[in-house]
Motif scaffolding. Sequence first.
Motif, PDB file in Angstrom:
ATOM      1  N   GLY A 289      85.712  -4.249  62.207  1.00 49.41           N
ATOM      2  CA  GLY A 289      84.385  -4.844  62.355  1.00 49.41           C
ATOM      3  C   GLY A 289      83.965  -5.827  61.286  1.00 49.41           C
ATOM      4  O   GLY A 289      82.885  -6.424  61.388  1.00 49.41           O
TER       5      GLY A 289
ATOM      6  N   TRP B 182      83.432  -8.652  63.586  1.00 42.64           N
ATOM      7  CA  TRP B 182      84.653  -8.291  64.320  1.00 42.64           C
ATOM      8  C   TRP B 182      85.790  -9.286  64.105  1.00 42.64           C
ATOM      9  O   TRP B 182      86.667  -9.437  64.943  1.00 42.64           O
TER      10      TRP B 182
ATOM     11  N   GLN C 186      80.376   6.162  66.717  1.00 39.39           N
ATOM     12  CA  GLN C 186      78.997   5.883  66.306  1.00 39.39           C
ATOM     13  C   GLN C 186      78.027   6.312  67.401  1.00 39.39           C
ATOM     14  O   GLN C 186      76.981   6.869  67.121  1.00 39.39           O
TER      15      GLN C 186
ATOM     16  N   THR D  46      82.834   2.094  68.974  1.00 43.75           N
ATOM     17  CA  THR D  46      83.111   1.863  67.565  1.00 43.75           C
ATOM     18  C   THR D  46      83.243   3.223  66.899  1.00 43.75           C
ATOM     19  O   THR D  46      82.391   4.087  67.074  1.00 43.75           O
TER      20      THR D  46
ATOM     21  N   HIS E  61      84.687   5.619  63.298  1.00 39.02           N
ATOM     22  CA  HIS E  61      85.132   5.737  61.908  1.00 39.02           C
ATOM     23  C   HIS E  61      86.263   6.744  61.899  1.00 39.02           C
ATOM     24  O   HIS E  61      86.242   7.721  62.660  1.00 39.02           O
TER      25      HIS E  61
ATOM     26  N   GLU F  94      89.564   1.579  56.116  1.00 44.67           N
ATOM     27  CA  GLU F  94      88.827   0.317  56.018  1.00 44.67           C
ATOM     28  C   GLU F  94      89.750  -0.832  55.674  1.00 44.67           C
ATOM     29  O   GLU F  94      90.873  -0.637  55.216  1.00 44.67           O
TER      30      GLU F  94
ATOM     31  N   TYR G 252      81.669   4.899  54.103  1.00 43.98           N
ATOM     32  CA  TYR G 252      82.034   4.428  55.438  1.00 43.98           C
ATOM     33  C   TYR G 252      81.479   3.050  55.741  1.00 43.98           C
ATOM     34  O   TYR G 252      81.890   2.416  56.721  1.00 43.98           O
ATOM     35  N   ASN G 253      80.558   2.540  54.924  1.00 41.61           N
ATOM     36  CA  ASN G 253      80.029   1.201  55.163  1.00 41.61           C
ATOM     37  C   ASN G 253      79.591   0.575  53.848  1.00 41.61           C
ATOM     38  O   ASN G 253      78.437   0.226  53.664  1.00 41.61           O
TER      39      ASN G 253
ATOM     40  N   ASN H 173      80.666  -3.437  57.331  1.00 42.84           N
ATOM     41  CA  ASN H 173      81.337  -2.941  58.542  1.00 42.84           C
ATOM     42  C   ASN H 173      82.859  -2.897  58.435  1.00 42.84           C
ATOM     43  O   ASN H 173      83.558  -2.911  59.440  1.00 42.84           O
TER      44      ASN H 173
ATOM     45  N   ASP I 115      84.384   0.044  60.321  1.00 44.96           N
ATOM     46  CA  ASP I 115      84.143   0.123  61.763  1.00 44.96           C
ATOM     47  C   ASP I 115      85.406  -0.323  62.496  1.00 44.96           C
ATOM     48  O   ASP I 115      85.979  -1.375  62.183  1.00 44.96           O
TER      49      ASP I 115
ATOM     50  N   LYS J  92      86.816  -0.805  66.525  1.00 50.44           N
ATOM     51  CA  LYS J  92      86.540  -0.781  67.961  1.00 50.44           C
ATOM     52  C   LYS J  92      87.829  -0.467  68.705  1.00 50.44           C
ATOM     53  O   LYS J  92      88.882  -1.038  68.435  1.00 50.44           O
TER      54      LYS J  92
END
Length: 191
Positions: free
Chosen positions: A16, A20, A127, A141, A143, A156, A176-177, A182, A185, A187
């Motif tokens: 992400g 993206w 999510q 999306t 994690h 990540e 996580y962020n 992102n 994240d 997808k």
Amino acid sequence: MANELRYGDRIHLQNGYNSWQGGYLDTNGGAGDSGAKYGVSTADTPTRGTGTGTWEVLSVSGKAAGTEVISGDLIHLRNLYGGDGGYLDTNGHATTDQKNSGGKFNVLTSQAKDRATGTGRWRIFAQTSNPLDQNVRIGDTVHLANLYGDNGGFLETNGGTTASGGKYDVCTNAYYNRSNSNVADWKIHKA
């Protein structure tokens, strides 16, 4: 519904970062670390090489192929490069630059599902999904939290990579962020 993620499915994972534009999770090049098989980074496409960006979803607890993946399940991700690109695995420490932004462990593939206790185990968290029935779906999306040491960090992108045809390096992070960027994240796309 037909779009639930199921054990045995083959998927691509798109990062992400930068709306993206973080690339697709990919095996790329050899890895010299103990027990490692291939390096892991992202690539601009999920098909940089045959199977390099394709991952098979397997159950840690032995759920049968075809069973729906539930948010919070423990999974293994097996890469399909050359028919068996190894299992997504934490191996060694993040680089100094990655550690300065919360990085924990380097990510490679390993021949073994669990090279060491928990290194190849990932807890998948969606999510959200539609409907809200706990299933993970194609297009969701997610994690991915590693279980090494009971807290191996979130998968990540972090920094550039030197891998030929690669885009970003991959590691795990305590956050996580981090920086609302992102980078953790992912997808899910059907392969």
